[in-house]
Design an enzyme around this catalytic site. Structure first.
Site, short mmCIF file in Angstrom:
data_model
loop_
_atom_site.label_atom_id
_atom_site.label_comp_id
_atom_site.label_asym_id
_atom_site.label_seq_id
_atom_site.Cartn_x
_atom_site.Cartn_y
_atom_site.Cartn_z
CG ASP A 1 -13.37 36.68 -33.94
OD1 ASP A 1 -12.36 36.57 -33.25
OD2 ASP A 1 -13.49 36.18 -35.08
CD GLU B 1 -9.67 39.06 -32.12
OE1 GLU B 1 -8.92 38.14 -31.76
OE2 GLU B 1 -10.38 38.98 -33.13
#
Length: 652
Positions: A324, A378
C-alpha cells in the site's frame, strides 16, 4: 545492469548516469543494512524479538534504545509494576526471562516503559495477538498459545496460473448482517463464492491490527498481529488453508508506507522518543494521512519491516502482498500534486533512495522465501524499474496497479455524453504501461466505493437502482447502466497487461457505498456490509451482472498475447481488437445497431463465446451465438447491436 533496463526502455538513456547512481546507492545501502546477511536471513528478526517459549519458560526481547526501564505488567500481576518482571538492558535491546507457568494462554499483558521525563504503557512491537477490552476499549497484547497447535494441510499447494484475477476483500464487512464479520464467516461463506465466480486470487485488506475499524486497515498499530476483531490467529490460518485447498492464492495488503500515530496502541514514541522508528521532526509526520512515516534507512527499522514481510509468509502462508501507498514511500513529496508526465519527474531529486532500497529488499525477501509469491505496487507514478526484476536493475515488484484506469472511467462518465466517448483515448490509456512492467487493471476498487464517491453502477444509474433492478423492468436509465457496466468491465479486463482486480460486491453492481461505523452515522453498520442476497436472486439484474462477471473471469483465464488488429471508428462508436485467438468487438453507440459490420481479423473460422447482450446477462438476446463466423480478406462481418460487446474465438 542499468543497460538492461535502458534496453527495455530506450527513453531512459539520457538518464543513464542517474540510474547508475540509483543502482549504486541501493547496492551500498543494502550492504550497510544487511550487515553481511542475506535479505531472507536478515528478515528472521521475528524469531529473535518478541515473546518466545524456551526449554525453561519464556524469553522476551524488545528494541527500545531511549528507554531507561521496562517492566512487564498484565493479568498475572494485577497490572502492577513488580521488580521480578523488570527487563535487563543489553545495548538498545531489553531482555526478560520468565518461568513457564507465569504466563498462560489467554493472558493479557503490556510493557510499562520509562524514559527521561516520562513513562507510558506500550504494546510490544512484535506482539502476535492484540485484543480490545469491551468495556474500557483499551488494547493489550494477548498470549495465543493453545494446547492444540494449528495443523496446516496445504503442503502441496501450487499458485494458480497467470493471469492473477484478484478479488479484493475485507473480512469485517463481508457479512450481509449489520455486524463485523469473522475469519470463520469469510471462510465458510465468501471463499466458496469467490471460487464460484472464477477469481483465483484473494486479496485481504485490514489484516494487521488497527485501532480504528473505519481506517479500512490502513492505520496499522500492531504489524505482527492479525486483527482480533475478526477472530483468532488460528481462524485466519484456517482461512488461508481452506483457500489453498480450493486452489486460491491469498495475498494481503501490507501497509509499510506509514503507521498510526497512536502511542498507547502503536509504535509512535514507543520508547519515549519520536524518532525510534520514524523520521526526525516534520518529516516523521504524514500530515495528509495524519500518521507517522518510517525511517527506511535505519537498519533497525528495516529489520523490523523486513521481518514483518517474512513473518506473514512463514507463519500464515500468505502468497504475496499488495504494498500500500508505494507512491508516498518513493518520494519526499509523497507524490502529492505531481502528474509524472515527464521522465524528468523521476530524476529531479524527489525520490527517497532509502525507501527504494527498502522496497528492493522487501521484494528480495518475498521472492527468496516463496518462489511463486507475487508482489503488487500501489503506485500512481509509474517509476521506471519499479515493476521490473531486480536482475535488470529493477526494484522487483511483479505488478503495478493501473491506478489511472478507474480515474479514467470516472472522468469519462462525469464529463462526456455516451456518444462523445473518445474510443482512441480509452484504448490507449487502458493498454498503456511501461515497457518493462506488468500491470493489474481494474475499473473500480474499494477506493471508488467509499462514501463520498460512487461506484460505477451508481454513477450510471443513480437513484433509479432503488426501484428498477427487477430483471423484468425495462427502465431506460437502468438498461443503459447495466449495458455500460458490462462493457466497461469487459474492455478494462480484456486489455489488462498482467492481471485484473475487482472489489468485493462490485462485480454484481453492489448498490451502495461503503461507510464504516462512525459518529457521523450513529455508529451504523448499514453500509459496512455486502448484500449477497441481491446477487443470489435470479429475479434481479444484480444476478445477471454477477453471471456476466463469472463468464468474464472464465474468458480471462484463456486470454493472452498483445492487443492487436486494433480498429476504431469514432463516428460509429465501434471498437475492436484481437488478443491471442480472441476477437473483441464493441458497439458503444447508444442508439445505432449495425448489420454486417466489418472489422479486421485474421482469416479463419470464429465461434462466439460471449455476448454482453445475452438475456442471462440482462441483455435483449439480439445476437445469435450459434452462428458460425468466417473471416475472409482480413475482415470479419458482425451484427453489433447498440451498447453491446461480442467476443469470438478463432478456431485452430
Amino acid at each position: 545492469m542499468v543497460k538492461k533496463l535502458m534496453q527495455l526502455d530506450p527513453w531512459l538513456e539520457p538518464y543513464g548516469d542517474k540510474l547508475k547512481a540509483r543502482h549504486w546507492h541501493i547496492l551500498e545501502n543494502s550492504r550497510r543494512i544487511l550487515g553481511g546477511k542475506s535479505a531472507t536471513e536478515f528478515a528472521l528478526g521475528y524469531l529473535y524479538y518478541g515473546r518466545h517459549r524456551t526449554d525453561g519458560g519464556w524469553i522476551m526481547r524488545e528494541w527500545a534504545p531511549h528507554a531507561n526501564k521496562i517492566v512487564l505488567v498484565g493479568d498475572f500481576c494485577d497490572w502492577q509494576d513488580d521488580a521480578r518482571y523488570e527487563f535487563t538492558r543489553d545495548g538498545g535491546d531489553w531482555l526478560l526471562e520468565l518461568p513457564d507457568k507465569l504466563l498462560q494462554h489467554g493472558d493479557n499483558y503490556k510493557l510499562h516503559v520509562y524514559w527521561d521525563g516520562g513513562d507510558g504503557y506500550r504494546i510490544p512491537a512484535y506482539a502476535r495477538y492484540v485484543v480490545q477490552d469491551d468495556e474500557t476499549k483499551l488494547f493489550a497484547a494477548q498470549i495465543w498459545q493453545p494446547k492444540q497447535e494449528f495443523k496446516w494441510t496445504d503442503r502441496g499447494f501450487r499458485s494458480p496460473a497467470d493471469p492473477p484475477l484478484i478479488y479484493e476483500a475485507h473480512v469485517g464487512m463481508s457479512s450481509e448482517r449489520e455486524e463485523v464479520a469473522s475469519y470463520a464467516y469469510f471462510t465458510r461463506e465468501v471463499l466458496p463464492r469467490i471460487k464460484r465466480v472464477g477469481y483465483n486470487t484473494v486479496q485481504l485488506m485490514a489484516v494487521a491490527e488497527h485501532p480504528y475499524y473505519g481506517s479500512f486497515g490502513y492505520h496499522v498499530a500492531n504489524y505482527f498481529a492479525p486483527s482480533s476483531r475478526f477472530g483468532t490467529p488460528d481462524e485466519l490460518k484456517a482461512l488461508v488453508n481452506t483457500a489453498h485447498a480450493m486452489g486460491l492464492r491469498v495475498i494481503m495488503d501490507i501497509v509499510h508506507s506509514h503507521s498510526v500515530k497512536n502511542e498507547a496502541e502503536g509504535l509512535s514514541r514507543f520508547d519515549g522518543s519520536y524518532s525510534q522508528y520514524f523520521h526526525e521532526g516534520e518529516r516523521g509526520h504524514h500530515r495528509q494521512w495524519d500518521s507517522r512515516t518510517f525511517d527506511y534507512g535505519k537498519p533497525e527499522v528495516a529489520h523490523f519491516l523486513l521481518s514483518n514481510v517474512r513473518y506473514w509468509l512463514d507463519e500464515y502462508h500468505f502468497d504475496g502482498y499488495r504494498f500500500d501507498g508505494v507512491t508516498s514511500m518513493l518520494y519526499y513529496s509523497h507524490g502529492l500534486e505531481k502528474s509524472y508526465s515527464s521522465y524528468d519527474d523521476y530524476f529531479d531529486g524527489d525520490v527517497d533512495l532509502d525507501a527504494l532500497t527498502y522496497l528492493t529488499l522487501a521484494n528480495a525477501v518475498v521472492h527468496g522465501v516463496k518462489k511463486h509469491a507475487i508482489t503488487i505496487a500501489e503506485d500512481m507514478s509509474a517509476l521506471p524499474g519499479l515493476a521490473a526484476p531486480i536482475d535488470v536493475d529493477g526494484i522487483g515488484f511483479d505488478y503495478r496497479l493501473s491506478m489511472g484506469v478507474p480515474d479514467l472511467w470516472i472522468k469519462t462518465l462525469k464529463e462526456k455524453k455516451d456518444e462523445d466517448w473518445d474510443l482512441t483515448h480509452l484504448l490507449h490509456e487502458l493498454t498503456a504501461h511501461r515497457p518493462e512492467e506488468r500491470t493489474i487493471s481494474y475499473a473500480e476498487s474499494h477506493d471508488q466505493a467509499l462514501v463520498g464517491d460512487k461506484t460505477l453502477i451508481f454513477r450510471l444509474a443513480d437513484a433509479d437502482m432503488y426501484d428498477h433492478m427487477l430483471a423484468s423492468d425495462t427502465d431506460l436509465v437502468v438498461e443503459r447502466a447495466v449495458a455500460l457496466h458490462k462493457l466497461i468491465r469487459l474492455l478494462t479486463a480484456s486489455t489488462h497487461s498482467g492481471g485484473y482486480l475487482t472489489f468485493m460486491g462490485n462485480e454484481y453492481g453492489h448498490p451502495e457505498w461503503i461507510d464504516f461505523p462512525r459518529p457521523g452515522n450513529g455508529w451504523s453498520y448499514q453500509y459496512a456490509r455486502r448484500q449477497w442476497s441481491l446477487a443470489d436472486d435470479a429475479n434481479l439484474k444484480y444476478s445477471q451482472l454477477g453471471s456476466f462477471d463469472q463468464a468474464l473471469t472464465t474468458l480471462l483465464r484463456d486470454v493472452d498475447g498483445e492487443v492487436d488488429y486494433r480498429y476504431i471508428h469514432q463516428g460509429d462508436g465501434v471498437l475492436s481488437y484481437m488478443r491471442g485467438n480472441y476477437l473483441f468487438a464493441y458497439n458503444f453507440s447508444p442508439a445505432q445497431s449495425y448489420t454486417d459490420y466489418g472489422v479486421p481479423a485474421p482469416n479463419g473460422k470464429y465461434t462466439a463465446v460471449l455476448s454482453s447482450d445475452s438475456k442471462e446477462f440482462g441483455g435483449q438476446g439480439r445476437v445469435d451465438s450459434h452462428v458460425a463466423y468466417m473471416a475472409t480478406s482480413g475482415q470479419l462481418m458482425l451484427y453489433l447491436p447498440a451498447r453491446t460487446a461480442l467476443v469470438l474465438r478463432r478456431d485452430k
